[in-house]
Structures are given as C-alpha cells and as structure tokens.
Design an enzyme around this catalytic site. Structure first.
Site, PDB file in Angstrom:
ATOM      1  N   GLU A   1       0.816  -1.229   0.000  1.00  0.00           N
ATOM      2  CA  GLU A   1       0.000   0.000   0.000  1.00  0.00           C
ATOM      3  C   GLU A   1       0.843   1.270   0.000  1.00  0.00           C
ATOM      4  O   GLU A   1       0.447   2.272  -0.592  1.00  0.00           O
ATOM      5  CB  GLU A   1      -0.958  -0.004   1.202  1.00  0.00           C
ATOM      6  CG  GLU A   1      -2.228  -0.827   0.974  1.00  0.00           C
ATOM      7  CD  GLU A   1      -2.032  -2.305   1.270  1.00  0.00           C
ATOM      8  OE1 GLU A   1      -0.973  -2.660   1.826  1.00  0.00           O
ATOM      9  OE2 GLU A   1      -2.936  -3.110   0.964  1.00  0.00           O
TER      10      GLU A   1
ATOM     11  N   ASP B   1      -9.850   0.451   5.585  1.00  0.00           N
ATOM     12  CA  ASP B   1      -9.096   0.121   6.803  1.00  0.00           C
ATOM     13  C   ASP B   1      -7.595   0.044   6.501  1.00  0.00           C
ATOM     14  O   ASP B   1      -6.762   0.349   7.346  1.00  0.00           O
ATOM     15  CB  ASP B   1      -9.554  -1.234   7.353  1.00  0.00           C
ATOM     16  CG  ASP B   1     -11.060  -1.384   7.347  1.00  0.00           C
ATOM     17  OD1 ASP B   1     -11.654  -1.457   8.419  1.00  0.00           O
ATOM     18  OD2 ASP B   1     -11.657  -1.403   6.244  1.00  0.00           O
TER      19      ASP B   1
ATOM     20  N   HIS C   1     -12.147  -4.697   8.375  1.00  0.00           N
ATOM     21  CA  HIS C   1     -12.548  -4.605   6.966  1.00  0.00           C
ATOM     22  C   HIS C   1     -13.921  -3.934   6.829  1.00  0.00           C
ATOM     23  O   HIS C   1     -14.630  -4.187   5.863  1.00  0.00           O
ATOM     24  CB  HIS C   1     -12.615  -5.996   6.313  1.00  0.00           C
ATOM     25  CG  HIS C   1     -11.287  -6.621   6.066  1.00  0.00           C
ATOM     26  ND1 HIS C   1     -10.478  -7.075   7.076  1.00  0.00           N
ATOM     27  CD2 HIS C   1     -10.602  -6.879   4.915  1.00  0.00           C
ATOM     28  CE1 HIS C   1      -9.372  -7.591   6.560  1.00  0.00           C
ATOM     29  NE2 HIS C   1      -9.416  -7.475   5.254  1.00  0.00           N
TER      30      HIS C   1
END
Lengths: 337, 325
Positions: free
Chosen positions: B60, B85, B129
C-alpha cells in the site's frame, strides 16, 4: 572475459573533475555556513548537515541530465545545492526567510526546487522511495528519458517502504536509482548494531534480484562513474539499481546532536584520512591541475556563499498573507463555502 | 438515462476519464485482470490494457507513493486501496505527503490523484474490513474527501475527482455496490463541494453521507407516513470541500438538525457540522442538534451485532421521533 577496470583513473576529464570539486566544495562551505548560522541562532528549527558526505551528492548530480529528478531526505541540502539550486534560496529557507526556496513554508527538512529537478526533501523515513518509483513510472509510461534518483540513509533500509519500493521498481523495471548513503549511524545508533546484515542496502539487493553494489562514497570519481553506469542502465530500459555508498557523517545527526556516541578518535580518523574534499583536492593536484585553478574555485565558492548569506540575512521574514496560500491547487485553503 | 449499479458506475467513471485523458492510469491490488475484489473495475483491463490498468503487489505504501510520484510529474493516477481500513498502513502518504507537499513547497509541487477505497460496514467482515474512516481523512488539511451514495454521483463525482488538481480520497461504500440507479448517458461530470437535498421537507433536517443517505430517506418516509413529520434529507456527498451553504439553508428552514454518521462517535464529521451550525445558526434552531452515530466501539462481525451497531432505518426513525415528540 570481462574487461579489466581502468586503473589509470583518467576516464574523467579535467572539466568534469573541476565540476565535481566545485560541487563538493560548495556543499562543504554552505553546510559549514548553515552550522555557523545555527550557532548565531539564525537557522531556526532543526537542520541535518551532509558534512563529510559531499562526494555522493556531487557525484550523482554531476552525472545527471537536466530533466532527471532528485528525491531527497531531510538531510537534503547537499543534493539540492548539487542540482544547482540557488544558495540564497537554500540558506534563506534554512533561515526561514521570504527569499527561501519555499518562502519559509517548508524549512530545512523539505528543500524543493522543481525548476532544478529537486522534487522535494522528505522527513518521514522511507516515504520518498515510492515517490521516486512513481516518477520513474511516469517516465516509462509517457516515454520520457529522465531517471529518478532517490537518496536515503542507512536507517531507511529497515523501514517497510524501502522494501516495497524496491520490489515495485524491479517488478515494473522502472528507471529509478536508489542511493543509500551509509554514514554508519542511524541517528545516534550504529547501524550495524540494529541491522541483520553487514551492508544494510547492498546485502538486501539480492532479495530483489539486483546486483549488490558497494562503493566508496567519499570518492567523487567512483560515485560519478557508478552513477553514470546506473543512469545508462535505467535509460536503456534495464531497470533500477541499488547503490550503497560508504561514507561518514562528520556532523551530528541533527543540530541538537553533538555526536557523543562516537568512539574516541573515530571522527578525527575520518576527517584526517578520509575526507572527500581533502582527498579530491589531492587528486586534482596529482592529476596536474594548477593550484591557481583550485584556489579560484574555492575563492569563488566562498564569495558566492558569503554573498548569499548576506542576502538571506537581509531578506525579510515571509509576509503573513502567505500563511494560508497553496494549501489547495486554487491557491487558497478554503475547505467550506 | 441508463440503469447502472454503483459498482458499474465506478468502472464507467474511470473509463470515461481514461478515454479523454491519456495521463489517467489506474493501479491497485487485483484491480486489473480480476476486475477488483468488489468487481467495481471489471472491463477496464480489457479496454485499456496492461499499460494503463495495473495489478500491483500488496504494497500500500508503494501504491500511494507511486501514484504520488507520478502525479507530481505529470500524470493523473487513480490508486485503489482495497479496504479503507488498509489506509492505516499507508496513512503517511495521505496525512504527511500528498496533503502537504504543495503547501511545504509553496506551490511548486502538485498532486492530482485519486485514492479510491472500499469503505463502510454491513458485510460482516469484522473490525478490520468494515470501518467508515471518512472522518480520519476530513481531519487533514490539503486533501479533498468524497463519499457518494448513488450510481450517478459515483460516476459524476469520480470524474470530477480525477479532473481535480488536488489529491482526492474517494470513499465507495461496500454495501452500496449492488444498488442500481439512473446515470446520465454520455459524459457526466459533477462538482466537488456540492451537497444535495435528496428529500425535501420542512420539519427537520437530516444530514447524511454514503450508506446513511438511503437509510435516512427511508426513515424520513416512514416518519411522514406514520406521523406526518416532514424531514428534509441532505446528502453531503463531499466532506471536503464542505457545502455548508446547502446544509445551513436547510437547517435555517427546518430549525432542526440531525446528523446520521457511520463513523464511530468521537470526532465524527457530524461533530464538525453541528459545531458550525451552533456557531452560525444558533438562533435558527428550535431544539438541540442531535448526532446519530455508530457507538464508539470496534465493529463486530456477527450480523445481529453489526446491525445494531451501525445506524439503521429504525434507529434513525426512533431517535428523531423521540427528539421531536
């Protein structure tokens, strides 16, 4: 059989050598000036000097072409100056004056001069590695021939973004050069005491299918040659390189650090025997450069830095009306109507 | 008008902008060949190919950093962070980098990019999530924050976000992906910073976002049917820039304000709006401004527990009825 490396050290012409010396000398004098200005309480906030590490900035910047992009850390004065940013702009920013590169809005840790390809200096360890990867992605995507170089310290090799960026760059074969300036210390802690491998960057290279490259970061010629090879590899579509430059930080981590953690004699040893400027000056003389030429370079640099210092000192602080400008692209800061 | 699902509107918005602008490219985990884990980007890889629609590693930080580096140097990337998240693992790029580089460089650096992300609960995925984190993003100066509730708004606001010169965090609600709605044919570009009155009314104002908008409308309809209480519903659509004019004129008309928020209680966006209204429209209010939120707890996985956590139609209905009665 591979070609034997030249031992003659004559593959760099005198003009280039003088450029390399000029660049290193400028960084040395400007960084010393930054330290002096700090003692005079004219440099506010923090500052992280590259004294002793000048050859890396000079070697890479000298090997770059104009449209290449540099991504620096908070220890980025050297890399910004090496790309040709104005000394007034750099010292002015350290002094947080209106004449600073970012008019005092960024400060010492965020030097940026996009007109010279300096795409910013970043103060969160590791963050700018993926950004350099992104710049390289853009170059590949748009068919541009520029290469992104990202400079970082040895401590950065232990943060996640380092590993994410390397893997990403190799997977997409991007034109980016990762340059680790291993100055032996992660802030106040010896890097070897907190890293699983001896060479924090180079020993990780194989994990990403890259060559392990370790060079003498205090030899501007070696840095320059290595940079040229990495740029030519990147420009010919062969992907990224990871280069570990061994060097030594002669100043503290930041202005608050007297470097008390260094073993006795270590700093003196490096200053006396392995100072990049002293070494390079001797080499110039060894290669027959006239002393007068070297003296002229040094005098010009000192004059330039003196003049820049005076100009920065006489520059006003930033006007208060820029406080809320350039938060958003429309120039302002409005978050509501 | 075409009938599209919310997820189809995502792909339609991206496709529309990729067709008109070569500098738009799209990266993320499983977004290309697989069409996204929520199937919101199906067809883009086939249409635009591997150069422009790119599957990335689970990295990420590299995804947002790469998008940022490309945006700084001339592209308009779209980066997907699969679940909002997960923004926590690359929050540096949102909180410290893309939001601040323009300011710190005094305008030298630009960052026209969009971070798309699946936000919100209702899928029984548990606490890591399911979160609604739009309020995290709202707290950071220098970025824009968008969270649409309809397929038309998805397409139009996504297009506007891609064309915007600032970094935009675009929250798509996971529980809305399947809903259908009318989307204008042809090029559709909306305007960031504009809220919408989606149900006119005169007795009270509900300000809602994303999944809370359809729930607020249903609660308002029921209040009208059961008790003749006529509630106006304002869909904020973009938290930054915030369209206070639309919100304030509604509150000035009805005299009552309710916010319906999926984010947990503390520092939710409703607190900011209530504070502005209390500052600026205190004398227009006929009673307390009331926030209806998810309680300040991590989200549970079990369906019965999740259903009583996130504001439901019944909870909105009952709370408003209690307060107004």
């Amino acid at each position: 059989m591979a070609k034997k490396k030249t031992l003659k050290n004559d593959d760099i012409d005198e003009k280039k050598r003088l450029e390399l010396y000029n660049s290193q000398y400028l960084i040395r004098v400007a960084e010393q000036r930054a330290y002096d200005l700090f003692l005079e309480n004219l440099v506010k906030g923090t500052s992280h000097l590259s004294l002793g590490q000048e050859a890396i900035a000079a070697g890479f910047a000298t090997a770059m072409q104009e449209n290449d992009k540099s991504f620096c850390t908070y220890r980025g004065h050297a890399h910004t100056l090496a790309r040709g940013a104005s000394v007034v702009g750099v010292l002015g920013e350290l002094m947080q004056r209106d004449c600073g590169l970012m008019r005092g809005k960024g400060g010492s840790m965020h030097l940026t001069d996009t007109s010279k390809g300096v795409m910013g200096s970043y103060a969160i360890i590791g963050a700018h590695l993926p950004m350099a990867v992104g710049s390289a992605w853009r170059a590949q995507y748009m068919g541009h021939d520029d290469v992104a170089t990202v400079f970082f310290g040895d401590g950065t090799t232990n943060i996640g973004a380092f590993h994410e960026a390397l893997n990403y760059a190799v997977v997409y074969k991007l034109p980016v050069v990762f340059v680790c300036e291993n100055n032996n210390y992660m802030e106040y802690t010896p890097i070897e005491s907190i890293t699983a491998v001896k060479n924090p960057a180079a020993d990780r290279a194989s994990a990403y299918g890259l060559d392990s490259i370790i060079i003498d970061g205090n030899d501007a010629d070696e840095v320059y040659r290595t940079a040229q090879a990495a740029y030519s590899k990147a420009r010919s579509g062969e992907g990224p390189s990871l280069i570990e430059c061994k060097t030594y930080r002669q100043s503290g981590h930041s202005r608050a650090d007297p470097g008390a953690y260094r073993p006795d004699g270590e700093l003196d040893h490096w200053k006396k025997n392995n100072d990049p400027i002293t070494r390079y000056r001797s080499r110039l003389i060894e290669f027959g450069v006239k002393k007068k030429i070297i003296d002229d370079i040094e005098e010009n640099v000192k004059r330039l830095v003196d003049e820049a210092t005076e100009e920065a000192k006489s520059s006003p602080v930033p006007p208060e009306d820029i406080l809320t400008t350039n938060v958003y692209a429309n120039g302002g800061w409005a978050w509501r109507n | 008008m075409a009938q599209l699902t919310y997820r189809e509107a995502v792909a339609a918005g991206i496709a529309q902008e990729m067709e008109r602008d070569e500098t738009v490219a799209f990266i993320g985990e499983d977004v290309a060949r697989a069409g996204g884990v929520f199937k919101a980007t199906v067809g883009l890889f086939d249409k635009f190919g591997p150069k422009r629609v790119i599957d990335t590693p689970i990295s990420e930080q590299a995804i947002l950093g790469a998008a940022m580096g490309a945006a700084m140097t001339g592209m308009r990337p779209i980066a997907e962070i699969m679940f909002s998240d997960f923004l926590a693992v690359c929050w540096d790029f949102v909180a410290n980098e893309m939001s601040k580089s323009r300011y710190m460089s005094d305008g030298q650096l630009k960052c026209p990019l969009v971070v798309r992300t699946g936000n919100g609960g209702g899928s029984r995925f548990g606490a890591q999530h399911s979160q609604s984190i739009e309020n995290w993003a709202m707290a950071i100066p220098g970025i824009k924050v968008v969270a649409p509730s309809t397929p038309a708004d998805v397409k139009g606001l996504l297009a506007a976000s891609i064309r915007d010169e600032d970094p935009v965090i675009f929250f798509e609600h996971k529980s809305l992906y399947a809903i259908k709605g009318e989307v204008p044919e042809g090029e559709h570009v909306d305007t960031l910073g504009t809220a919408k009155v989606v149900r006119p009314g005169k007795d009270a104002t509900i300000v809602a976002l994303a999944l809370m908008v359809p729930r607020a409308i249903q609660a308002a309809d029921k209040l009208m049917t059961d008790h003749g209480i006529d509630v106006e519903v304002v869909d904020i659509r973009t938290l930054v820039p915030l369209d206070m004019k639309t919100i304030s004129s509604s509150v000035a008309k009805t005299g009552r304000l309710f916010t319906v928020e999926e984010n947990p209680r503390l520092c939710g966006w409703g607190a900011e709006i209530v504070s502005i209204v209390v500052d600026e429209l205190f004398w227009d209010l006929d009673g307390p401004a009331v926030r209806i939120t998810t309680p300040h707890i991590p989200l549970p996985a079990a369906d019965n527990l999740e259903d009583i956590t996130i504001p439901s139609v019944d909870r909105i209905y009952s709370k408003i009825l209690d307060v107004l009665r």
